[in-house]
Design a protein around this motif. Structure first.
Motif, PDB file in Angstrom:
ATOM      1  N   ALA A   4      -6.863  10.574   3.779  1.00 12.96           N
ATOM      2  CA  ALA A   4      -5.556  10.729   4.428  1.00 12.96           C
ATOM      3  C   ALA A   4      -5.696  10.820   5.939  1.00 12.96           C
ATOM      4  CB  ALA A   4      -4.853  11.972   3.880  1.00 12.96           C
ATOM      5  N   GLN A   5      -6.706  11.526   6.407  1.00 11.93           N
ATOM      6  CA  GLN A   5      -6.915  11.669   7.848  1.00 11.93           C
ATOM      7  C   GLN A   5      -7.273  10.334   8.490  1.00 11.93           C
ATOM      8  OE1 GLN A   5      -9.906  14.743   8.095  1.00 11.93           O
ATOM      9  NE2 GLN A   5      -8.567  16.234   7.098  1.00 11.93           N
ATOM     10  N   THR A   6      -8.127   9.574   7.835  1.00 15.26           N
ATOM     11  CA  THR A   6      -8.510   8.269   8.371  1.00 15.26           C
ATOM     12  C   THR A   6      -7.305   7.340   8.462  1.00 15.26           C
ATOM     13  OG1 THR A   6     -10.744   8.474   7.471  1.00 15.26           O
ATOM     14  CG2 THR A   6      -9.993   6.254   8.016  1.00 15.26           C
ATOM     15  N   LEU A   7      -6.494   7.313   7.409  1.00 13.16           N
ATOM     16  CA  LEU A   7      -5.298   6.470   7.410  1.00 13.16           C
ATOM     17  C   LEU A   7      -4.286   6.938   8.450  1.00 13.16           C
ATOM     18  CD1 LEU A   7      -4.835   6.095   3.547  1.00 13.16           C
ATOM     19  CD2 LEU A   7      -5.545   4.294   5.140  1.00 13.16           C
ATOM     20  N   SER A   8      -4.172   8.243   8.630  1.00 14.19           N
ATOM     21  CA  SER A   8      -3.200   8.785   9.575  1.00 14.19           C
ATOM     22  C   SER A   8      -3.548   8.427  11.010  1.00 14.19           C
ATOM     23  CB  SER A   8      -3.109  10.304   9.426  1.00 14.19           C
ATOM     24  OG  SER A   8      -2.608  10.648   8.146  1.00 14.19           O
ATOM     25  N   ARG A   9      -4.833   8.347  11.313  1.00 17.44           N
ATOM     26  CA  ARG A   9      -5.220   7.950  12.663  1.00 17.44           C
ATOM     27  C   ARG A   9      -4.830   6.501  12.945  1.00 17.44           C
ATOM     28  NH1 ARG A   9      -9.529  11.758  11.850  1.00 17.44           N
ATOM     29  NH2 ARG A   9     -10.827  10.252  10.722  1.00 17.44           N
ATOM     30  N   LEU A  10      -4.869   5.679  11.909  1.00 16.51           N
ATOM     31  CA  LEU A  10      -4.474   4.276  12.072  1.00 16.51           C
ATOM     32  C   LEU A  10      -2.966   4.095  12.018  1.00 16.51           C
ATOM     33  CD1 LEU A  10      -7.069   2.558   9.699  1.00 16.51           C
ATOM     34  CD2 LEU A  10      -7.026   2.402  12.187  1.00 16.51           C
ATOM     35  N   ASP A  11      -2.312   4.944  11.277  1.00 17.40           N
ATOM     36  CA  ASP A  11      -0.892   4.781  10.988  1.00 17.40           C
ATOM     37  C   ASP A  11      -0.191   6.136  11.089  1.00 17.40           C
ATOM     38  OD1 ASP A  11       1.560   3.853  10.066  1.00 17.40           O
ATOM     39  OD2 ASP A  11       0.954   3.848   7.955  1.00 17.40           O
ATOM     40  N   PRO A  12      -0.032   6.661  12.316  1.00 19.97           N
ATOM     41  CA  PRO A  12       0.568   7.999  12.479  1.00 19.97           C
ATOM     42  C   PRO A  12       1.971   8.109  11.909  1.00 19.97           C
ATOM     43  CG  PRO A  12      -0.434   7.224  14.533  1.00 19.97           C
ATOM     44  CD  PRO A  12      -0.426   6.062  13.603  1.00 19.97           C
ATOM     45  N   GLU A  13       2.688   6.983  11.860  1.00 18.72           N
ATOM     46  CA  GLU A  13       4.069   7.009  11.368  1.00 18.72           C
ATOM     47  C   GLU A  13       4.151   7.503   9.929  1.00 18.72           C
ATOM     48  OE1 GLU A  13       7.813   3.910  10.629  1.00 18.72           O
ATOM     49  OE2 GLU A  13       6.044   3.277  11.765  1.00 18.72           O
ATOM     50  N   HIS A  14       3.115   7.226   9.148  1.00 17.97           N
ATOM     51  CA  HIS A  14       3.120   7.615   7.732  1.00 17.97           C
ATOM     52  C   HIS A  14       2.161   8.777   7.455  1.00 17.97           C
ATOM     53  CE1 HIS A  14       4.601   3.348   7.421  1.00 17.97           C
ATOM     54  NE2 HIS A  14       5.497   3.974   6.693  1.00 17.97           N
ATOM     55  N   ALA A  15       1.756   9.484   8.486  1.00 20.58           N
ATOM     56  CA  ALA A  15       0.777  10.567   8.313  1.00 20.58           C
ATOM     57  C   ALA A  15       1.256  11.619   7.321  1.00 20.58           C
ATOM     58  CB  ALA A  15       0.478  11.209   9.670  1.00 20.58           C
ATOM     59  N   GLN A  16       2.539  11.955   7.378  1.00 22.91           N
ATOM     60  CA  GLN A  16       3.068  12.981   6.469  1.00 22.91           C
ATOM     61  C   GLN A  16       3.017  12.505   5.018  1.00 22.91           C
ATOM     62  OE1 GLN A  16       6.872  14.488   7.645  1.00 22.91           O
ATOM     63  NE2 GLN A  16       7.051  15.897   5.900  1.00 22.91           N
ATOM     64  N   VAL A  17       3.288  11.209   4.810  1.00 22.82           N
ATOM     65  CA  VAL A  17       3.229  10.660   3.454  1.00 22.82           C
ATOM     66  C   VAL A  17       1.801  10.722   2.921  1.00 22.82           C
ATOM     67  CG1 VAL A  17       3.598   8.606   2.032  1.00 22.82           C
ATOM     68  CG2 VAL A  17       5.183   9.145   3.891  1.00 22.82           C
ATOM     69  N   TYR A  18       0.849  10.318   3.757  1.00 22.38           N
ATOM     70  CA  TYR A  18      -0.548  10.340   3.327  1.00 22.38           C
ATOM     71  C   TYR A  18      -0.981  11.762   2.977  1.00 22.38           C
ATOM     72  CZ  TYR A  18      -0.762   5.664   5.477  1.00 22.38           C
ATOM     73  OH  TYR A  18      -0.545   4.349   5.804  1.00 22.38           O
ATOM     74  N   ALA A  19      -0.617  12.718   3.822  1.00 17.50           N
ATOM     75  CA  ALA A  19      -1.014  14.107   3.592  1.00 17.50           C
ATOM     76  C   ALA A  19      -0.385  14.650   2.307  1.00 17.50           C
ATOM     77  CB  ALA A  19      -0.626  14.976   4.786  1.00 17.50           C
ATOM     78  N   GLN A  20       0.904  14.367   2.094  1.00 17.64           N
ATOM     79  CA  GLN A  20       1.593  14.844   0.903  1.00 17.64           C
ATOM     80  C   GLN A  20       1.000  14.212  -0.355  1.00 17.64           C
ATOM     81  OE1 GLN A  20       3.853  17.232   0.737  1.00 17.64           O
ATOM     82  NE2 GLN A  20       4.021  17.049  -1.504  1.00 17.64           N
ATOM     83  N   ASN A  21       0.742  12.912  -0.305  1.00 22.74           N
ATOM     84  CA  ASN A  21       0.135  12.237  -1.453  1.00 22.74           C
ATOM     85  C   ASN A  21      -1.235  12.822  -1.781  1.00 22.74           C
ATOM     86  OD1 ASN A  21       2.296  10.517  -1.802  1.00 22.74           O
ATOM     87  ND2 ASN A  21       1.348   8.778  -0.772  1.00 22.74           N
ATOM     88  N   ALA A  22      -2.024  13.115  -0.747  1.00 18.20           N
ATOM     89  CA  ALA A  22      -3.357  13.677  -0.967  1.00 18.20           C
ATOM     90  C   ALA A  22      -3.261  15.049  -1.629  1.00 18.20           C
ATOM     91  CB  ALA A  22      -4.116  13.767   0.355  1.00 18.20           C
ATOM     92  N   GLN A  23      -2.301  15.866  -1.190  1.00 22.67           N
ATOM     93  CA  GLN A  23      -2.134  17.188  -1.783  1.00 22.67           C
ATOM     94  C   GLN A  23      -1.705  17.086  -3.251  1.00 22.67           C
ATOM     95  OE1 GLN A  23       0.592  19.397   0.675  1.00 22.67           O
ATOM     96  NE2 GLN A  23      -0.738  19.320   2.475  1.00 22.67           N
ATOM     97  N   GLU A  24      -0.796  16.177  -3.544  1.00 23.25           N
ATOM     98  CA  GLU A  24      -0.344  16.012  -4.924  1.00 23.25           C
ATOM     99  C   GLU A  24      -1.467  15.470  -5.808  1.00 23.25           C
ATOM    100  OE1 GLU A  24       3.103  13.540  -4.708  1.00 23.25           O
ATOM    101  OE2 GLU A  24       4.353  15.101  -3.763  1.00 23.25           O
ATOM    102  N   ALA A  25      -2.251  14.539  -5.267  1.00 22.21           N
ATOM    103  CA  ALA A  25      -3.379  13.998  -6.029  1.00 22.21           C
ATOM    104  C   ALA A  25      -4.412  15.077  -6.301  1.00 22.21           C
ATOM    105  CB  ALA A  25      -4.010  12.831  -5.269  1.00 22.21           C
ATOM    106  N   ASP A  26      -4.622  15.958  -5.336  1.00 18.86           N
ATOM    107  CA  ASP A  26      -5.563  17.057  -5.524  1.00 18.86           C
ATOM    108  C   ASP A  26      -5.110  17.964  -6.670  1.00 18.86           C
ATOM    109  OD1 ASP A  26      -7.807  18.890  -4.340  1.00 18.86           O
ATOM    110  OD2 ASP A  26      -6.057  20.192  -4.541  1.00 18.86           O
ATOM    111  N   ALA A  27      -3.829  18.259  -6.718  1.00 15.50           N
ATOM    112  CA  ALA A  27      -3.300  19.099  -7.802  1.00 15.50           C
ATOM    113  C   ALA A  27      -3.468  18.399  -9.148  1.00 15.50           C
ATOM    114  CB  ALA A  27      -1.829  19.420  -7.537  1.00 15.50           C
ATOM    115  N   ASP A  28      -3.256  17.091  -9.170  1.00 15.27           N
ATOM    116  CA  ASP A  28      -3.430  16.336 -10.415  1.00 15.27           C
ATOM    117  C   ASP A  28      -4.876  16.378 -10.892  1.00 15.27           C
ATOM    118  OD1 ASP A  28      -0.758  15.678 -10.391  1.00 15.27           O
ATOM    119  OD2 ASP A  28      -1.062  13.677  -9.548  1.00 15.27           O
TER     120      ASP A  28
END
Length: 339
Positions: free
Chosen positions: A190-214
């Motif tokens: 998520a961090q790597t993608l966010s550096r390339l695409d800051p506009e979607h950083a919140q989406v990447y972070a939220q998806n990573a948290q949900e995937a971790d819970a799964d």
């Protein structure tokens, strides 16, 4: 008429805007399907990463097709396991994507590694003495760029011939078979993608948290299937399941082929056969195409359970669900050995 013209202009503008938004989404390449699944989970709702190795390809030895080489050269980010699994890819990245941000999972802080097992492949190594073993830490700093060698020769064959052998003590690269490693990778992705695409950083972070819970829930489910009063003893056709065995308390009683594809000698095969009889082992893990190697082992009048599983997930549809499906399917099949 004017209303229709305005409507047409609005539709065209919306389509153009959507096209521009899609163009801004990073083009991402990933080496193998299980890791692509994790990256796809983080990118869900934004874009879809491309997997490089096709189903059935040998990750240790591979020659890129032109389309795969092009995907690497055009990628904005590349995620891969690392040189220990794919030394050929390390060379290819140097020539095809020398300036592209890359992240090798073996370099991510918190990744737990185990050394190659030698000989019989029994469960006799010390899992608490690995320098690279870490806890489940989601706050890491990761370098985007790694140095690679150069190799401009990319063939058209699916598989390259030749051995890829490892010395004792080197890292077993099948690290994705431990879901705790996958959980450590999610925030790094998520961090790597966010550096390339800051506009979607919140989406990447939220998806990573949900995937971790799964994945946490997946671990609980697998433990429920495989835990018992004594460790479940298994013999494997190919020693690619060490991380899964270690995470979920399985005891490996023999590997017919080592993790680097070195087959067992006649003496070692005889020793495995003797163990199967003496310990009344009835649970066997094969990989596609190697079922005969375990079918020929002697079983002392006990019903044998042969589980065929591909650690690369070639039998599953690619996408965000593949990683969890791979581990859950393996656990479900092995749970029969507990009955």
């Amino acid at each position: 008429m004017m209303r229709k013209s305005l409507l047409a202009l609005s539709v065209a503008a919306a389509a153009l805007g959507a096209g521009m938004a899609r163009a801004d989404v990073p083009q991402v390449a990933v080496d193998i399907a299980p890791l692509q699944s994790l990256v796809a989970r983080v990118m869900e709702g934004v874009g879809t990463p491309q997997v490089i190795l096709p189903p059935g390809a040998e990750p240790h030895e591979y020659a890129l097709r032109p389309s795969e080489a092009r995907a690497l050269s055009q990628a904005d980010a590349i995620f891969w396991i690392g040189d220990a699994l794919e030394p050929w890819l390390a060379k290819a990245l140097g020539s095809l994507a020398p300036d592209t941000p890359t992240l090798a999972m073996l370099d991510v802080a918190g990744t737990r590694t185990l050394p190659f097992r030698e000989g019989l492949g029994g469960d006799d190594h010390d899992h608490d003495a690995h320098a690279d073993e870490g806890g489940h830490d989601h706050d890491h700093d990761h370098a985007d760029d790694h140095d690679h060698g150069h190799d401009d020769d990319h063939g058209h064959d699916d598989h390259a011939e030749g051995g890829h052998h490892h010395a004792a003590g080197e890292t077993d690269p099948h690290v994705w078979m431990d879901p705790e490693n996958a959980r450590a990778w999610l925030p790094a992705i998520a961090q790597t993608l966010s550096r390339l695409d800051p506009e979607h950083a919140q989406v990447y972070a939220q998806n990573a948290q949900e995937a971790d819970a799964d994945l946490a829930q997946l671990e609980t489910s697998v433990h429920g299937m495989l835990d018992g009063d004594t460790p479940l003893q298994v013999v494997v056709a190919h020693d690619a399941f060490q991380y899964f065995e270690d995470r979920f308390g399985l005891k490996n009683m023999g590997a017919i082929t080592d993790a680097d594809d070195t087959p067992a000698s006649a003496a070692r095969y005889s020793e495995i056969s003797n163990n199967v009889v003496a310990d009344k082992i009835t649970c066997f893990i094969s990989v596609p195409g190697e079922e005969k190697s375990v079918e020929s082992l002697p079983v002392s009048g006990q019903p044998a359970h042969i589980v065929t599983a591909d650690p690369l997930g070639s039998s599953f549809a690619p996408g965000p669900e593949l990683y969890g499906d791979l581990l859950l399917d393996l656990a479900t099949r092995l749970s029969v050995c507990r009955d």
